[in-house]
Scaffold this active site. Structure first.
Site, PDB file in Angstrom:
ATOM      1  N   TYR A 196      45.412  42.424  36.643  1.00 45.96           N
ATOM      2  CA  TYR A 196      46.536  42.927  37.418  1.00 45.96           C
ATOM      3  C   TYR A 196      46.798  44.400  37.132  1.00 45.96           C
ATOM      4  O   TYR A 196      46.888  45.230  38.048  1.00 45.96           O
ATOM      5  CB  TYR A 196      47.820  42.120  37.160  1.00 45.96           C
ATOM      6  CG  TYR A 196      49.003  42.929  37.623  1.00 45.96           C
ATOM      7  CD1 TYR A 196      49.288  43.025  38.973  1.00 45.96           C
ATOM      8  CD2 TYR A 196      49.729  43.716  36.727  1.00 45.96           C
ATOM      9  CE1 TYR A 196      50.296  43.847  39.433  1.00 45.96           C
ATOM     10  CE2 TYR A 196      50.737  44.546  37.175  1.00 45.96           C
ATOM     11  CZ  TYR A 196      51.016  44.616  38.526  1.00 45.96           C
ATOM     12  OH  TYR A 196      51.984  45.454  38.969  1.00 45.96           O
ATOM     13  N   ASP A 243      50.019  39.508  41.222  1.00 48.58           N
ATOM     14  CA  ASP A 243      51.042  39.169  40.228  1.00 48.58           C
ATOM     15  C   ASP A 243      51.823  37.959  40.747  1.00 48.58           C
ATOM     16  O   ASP A 243      51.445  37.342  41.743  1.00 48.58           O
ATOM     17  CB  ASP A 243      51.964  40.367  39.965  1.00 48.58           C
ATOM     18  CG  ASP A 243      52.891  40.619  41.144  1.00 48.58           C
ATOM     19  OD1 ASP A 243      52.550  40.213  42.278  1.00 48.58           O
ATOM     20  OD2 ASP A 243      53.963  41.224  40.939  1.00 48.58           O
ATOM     21  N   GLU A 291      53.771  49.809  34.103  1.00 52.68           N
ATOM     22  CA  GLU A 291      53.113  48.516  34.336  1.00 52.68           C
ATOM     23  C   GLU A 291      53.124  47.631  33.099  1.00 52.68           C
ATOM     24  O   GLU A 291      53.297  46.421  33.198  1.00 52.68           O
ATOM     25  CB  GLU A 291      51.673  48.745  34.813  1.00 52.68           C
ATOM     26  CG  GLU A 291      51.566  49.389  36.207  1.00 52.68           C
ATOM     27  CD  GLU A 291      52.167  48.515  37.299  1.00 52.68           C
ATOM     28  OE1 GLU A 291      52.412  47.324  37.063  1.00 52.68           O
ATOM     29  OE2 GLU A 291      52.391  49.056  38.402  1.00 52.68           O
TER      30      GLU A 291
END
Length: 346
Positions: A116, A134, A33
């Site tokens: 996020y 996102d 991520e």
DNA sequence: AAACCGGGGAT
DNA sequence: ATCCCAGGTTT
């Protein structure tokens, strides 16, 4: 069928086989991520392999030197991600006994992790019902619901987060989050989405209103500033050179570079020679200078265009703090510097 | 709220 | 040339 069910059906048929989809280890999901923030899958994937190979556990990452982490991150950009990644690994080892935090609230305490990323890790690894928002999610939801609120406004961020949270399948948060992002990336693309074959083309407000190409709405583009960079590539006795580490604020923090002289406009050999003399980089100012690139190399960043000259400064003087040119490859450097090192015949 | 932080892919 | 990318932090 509702939005969530349709979305997940699409995903089960169309999802890519990506490396981080074969694990639920929060350390690996976290790595993926952070790497993928503002970074396309195609660009980030080699770095994911490099990090999982070189740092198989959070302990390995925590024990590394920052220079090692930055070196592995070299070329990916947004280097604060690497520094924060390293900081957070040490935090997990030293403060959390090496156990990865397992709630949205606790994951959010890691540096470099915002709404996020915390939502993504909490949902994918721990089945917490926290919706991700996102760039893909903004695009899919603004189009499907015909929402014209600017996505980069405070109001827009709150509105889309709430909408995503309302839509998420509480029984399958991990699948839902990955499905909506994958749908945005692969089907509901920024340019020329294939609306004819879209599973949502009977209900998409943007398609019905012919607004696909204007959604999502985004405010203002930032203007680009021009800077003039002169890198002083010292070549002492044909085998030593000088690097400096960038400190303080600004781009490329903690990365290395050849000594930099920034000017307000392009400079000639005479002007740069005077500045080198004033700096006193070379003892007795005993050196010869030549320009490596006749045309400026224009290195384009999001907010800056760097008009760059590499000045080759040769000397027979012995220098303090010089390094062997054979060691150049060990230092983390911006891609602009790396490209030069690869081309120049040291 | 606005500015800042990289490098590359897609069109 | 322009927009965008599995965004976050600082001012």
């Amino acid at each position: 069928m509702n939005f969530s069910a349709k979305l997940i059906n699409w995903y089960t048929v169309n999802k890519r086989d990506l490396p981080w989809r074969n694990t639920s280890n929060p350390y690996y999901i976290w790595l993926s991520e952070i790497i993928l923030q503002q970074t396309q899958v195609i660009q980030g994937t080699p770095y994911y392999h490099a990090f999982t190979t070189n740092f198989p556990s959070v302990f390995d990452l925590a024990n590394a030197k920052e220079d090692e982490v930055l070196k592995l991150w070299q070329g990916l950009g947004y280097y604060s991600r690497a520094r924060n990644l390293h900081w957070s690994a040490k935090y997990i080892v030293e403060e959390l006994n090496g156990e990865f935090p397992n709630t949205y609230k606790e994951i959010l305490k890691l540096k470099g992790v915002g709404d996020y990323t915390a939502s993504a890790i909490a949902s994918i690894c721990f089945n917490e019902v926290t919706a991700v928002v996102d760039g893909n999610v903004y695009r899919v939801l603004s189009r499907y619901f015909g929402i014209e609120t600017p996505i980069n406004s405070t109001q827009g961020q709150k509105q889309f987060k709430q909408l995503a949270q309302d839509l998420i399948d509480p029984n399958r948060p991990a699948i839902f989050n990955q499905a909506i992002m994958e749908f945005g990336a692969r089907h509901c693309k920024p340019k020329n989405p294939d609306c004819n074959s879209c599973t949502f083309n009977q209900n998409c407000q943007a398609l019905i209103s012919n607004k696909v190409d204007v959604l999502p709405v985004k405010l203002k583009k930032t203007k680009v500033s021009i800077k003039y960079f002169n890198f002083i590539v010292v070549l002492a006795n044909n085998s030593y050179t000088i690097l400096e580490q960038r400190k303080g604020n600004g781009i490329w923090q903690n990365l290395y570079q050849f000594p930099l002289i920034e000017t307000k406009a392009a400079v000639n050999e005479q002007e740069i020679t005077k500045k080198i003399n004033d700096l006193g980089v070379i003892p007795n100012n005993d050196f010869e200078i030549s320009l490596y690139n006749t045309e400026d190399i224009i290195h384009k960043l999001s907010h800056q265009h760097l008009h760059t000259k590499f000045w080759i400064v040769t000397t027979q003087q012995s220098l303090k703090n010089a390094i062997s040119t054979t060691k150049l490859h060990d230092f983390p450097v911006p891609i602009l510097i790396s490209n030069f090192i690869e081309k120049f015949d040291f």
